[in-house]
Scaffold this active site. Sequence first.
Site, PDB file in Angstrom:
ATOM      1  N   SER A  31      80.409 -61.614   0.794  1.00  0.00           N
ATOM      2  CA  SER A  31      80.102 -60.850   2.001  1.00  0.00           C
ATOM      3  C   SER A  31      78.657 -60.953   2.451  1.00  0.00           C
ATOM      4  O   SER A  31      78.377 -60.819   3.639  1.00  0.00           O
ATOM      5  CB  SER A  31      80.477 -59.384   1.807  1.00  0.00           C
ATOM      6  N   HIS A  76      86.635 -61.264   3.805  1.00  0.00           N
ATOM      7  CA  HIS A  76      85.923 -62.010   4.853  1.00  0.00           C
ATOM      8  C   HIS A  76      86.539 -63.383   5.122  1.00  0.00           C
ATOM      9  O   HIS A  76      85.960 -64.187   5.858  1.00  0.00           O
ATOM     10  CB  HIS A  76      84.441 -62.152   4.481  1.00  0.00           C
ATOM     11  N   LYS A  98      88.250 -55.717   9.225  1.00  0.00           N
ATOM     12  CA  LYS A  98      87.275 -56.728   9.648  1.00  0.00           C
ATOM     13  C   LYS A  98      87.936 -57.604  10.727  1.00  0.00           C
ATOM     14  O   LYS A  98      88.091 -57.153  11.858  1.00  0.00           O
ATOM     15  CB  LYS A  98      86.771 -57.483   8.417  1.00  0.00           C
TER      16      LYS A  98
HETATM   17  C1  LIG Z   1      84.117 -58.176   0.155  1.00  0.00           C
HETATM   18  C2  LIG Z   1      84.563 -56.826   0.580  1.00  0.00           C
HETATM   19  N1  LIG Z   1      85.588 -56.253  -0.065  1.00  0.00           N
HETATM   20  C3  LIG Z   1      86.028 -55.034   0.279  1.00  0.00           C
HETATM   21  C4  LIG Z   1      85.441 -54.313   1.293  1.00  0.00           C
HETATM   22  C5  LIG Z   1      85.935 -52.935   1.616  1.00  0.00           C
HETATM   23  O1  LIG Z   1      86.742 -52.931   2.741  1.00  0.00           O
HETATM   24  P1  LIG Z   1      86.835 -51.660   3.699  1.00  0.00           P
HETATM   25  O2  LIG Z   1      85.659 -51.736   4.616  1.00  0.00           O
HETATM   26  O3  LIG Z   1      88.133 -51.804   4.381  1.00  0.00           O
HETATM   27  O4  LIG Z   1      86.756 -50.464   2.814  1.00  0.00           O
HETATM   28  C6  LIG Z   1      84.389 -54.868   1.996  1.00  0.00           C
HETATM   29  C7  LIG Z   1      83.785 -54.104   3.128  1.00  0.00           C
HETATM   30  O5  LIG Z   1      82.641 -53.936   3.311  1.00  0.00           O
HETATM   31  C8  LIG Z   1      83.917 -56.163   1.632  1.00  0.00           C
HETATM   32  O6  LIG Z   1      82.879 -56.709   2.260  1.00  0.00           O
END
Ligand SMILES: Cc1ncc(COP(=O)(O)O)c(C=O)c1O
Length: 391
Positions: free
Chosen positions: A181, A209, A240
């Site tokens: 991310s 992502h 996202k």
């Molecule tokens: C790699 C990754 N996994 C999980 C999440 C968590 O997802 P959510 O925003 O739906 O809680 C994020 C969000 O920032 C993320 O970047």
Amino acid sequence: MQKLFAEELEALRARSLDRHLRELSSAQGAEVEIAGRRLINFSSNDYLGLANDPRLREAATAAIDDFGVGAGASRLISGTQSPHLALERALAQWKRTEAALCFSSGYAAALGTIPALVTKNDVVLLDKLCHASLIDGAKLSGAVLRVFPHNHVGKLESHLEWARREHSGKRVLIITESVFSMDGDRAPLRELVELKKCFGALLMLDEAHAVGVIGSNGRGLTAAENLNDDVDLQLGTLSKALGASGGYICGSRTLIEWLINGARSFIYSTAPPPAIAAAALAAVDFLASPEGEERRLLLWERIRLMQDLLPRTGLNKELSAARSAIFPWIVGDEKAALNLAAALQNEGFLVPAIRYPTVAKGAARLRITVTAAHETAQIRALCETINRLRC
Ligand SMILES: Cc1ncc(COP(=O)(O)O)c(C=O)c1O
């Protein structure tokens, strides 16, 4: 007590590590409004520009007409409404897995799922750059945790050998992300799959992502590499590229049944609003359509343009190989990253400075995200401004 927090906040400020909320008075999009000013937005994960798309808005509105606003109860009590099940069926079909289960967020999906898979004396092997939700889920599970250097398959192999020796007969779970991310690079998925098979480990892949960005119809890295039978769990988020909100796990029917029985963030939390499930379903349907695929290809045109135009210099020599819609512009010093973000905001661009603990100390950066909603002129303008400001 209050003094204690005040001192801690002051300590954060002194290290340029304090955080603040900024208020958007508009919907998400390539442009947003902050404090009465329009800014070109390079900060969101709305990669396909779906967060304010009429298809999603209409689906949500229609579901509000039929189902109201709140789900009223947890999924296992009486909170499972038709949109939840329709979404889970569509997700499984789109991702080509046997089943899917939705959570109120991606974070909740990680927090509930990992402790349902492993427990004390089992082993979790995590990539060093895994997202906080995966780290927190792993910690909560009580399993023995080992971190391997980012994308270092050799080190992962030695951890697997250690686990086989020291925790023989116990479950071993490898956790990583398809697209990281804060760095935008990808996991070496084929090599990870070979290792997990060789050691009989489970593999959980966070596709947060990658979904909507990678693979035909945005199915993610697992599908792009044709590894659906080898990745045991695909975690994703609806918040996202899918433009809505919530998280999900895709996998075998048995796994999903087990999570319904064992994932505490699923069991002990009110079901997500049905209108949000309906909006996410509209997004999945769109991605699975030829029009959705066109939008994804448009995103890749924008990604390539950003890749061509972002200046390459010093810490940012690596920019040549864009593997996702995320472009880290490494600054290093926390204060310098904040200053650069503020200077960009003055010039009309919203680009967040990412600092410790989201990234390592001294590895502060601007996290630039490109979306299919950006005009080429907006990307050009950002790159020219970065070029000018860095001088
Ligand atoms: C790699 C990754 N996994 C999980 C999440 C968590 O997802 P959510 O925003 O739906 O809680 C994020 C969000 O920032 C993320 O970047």
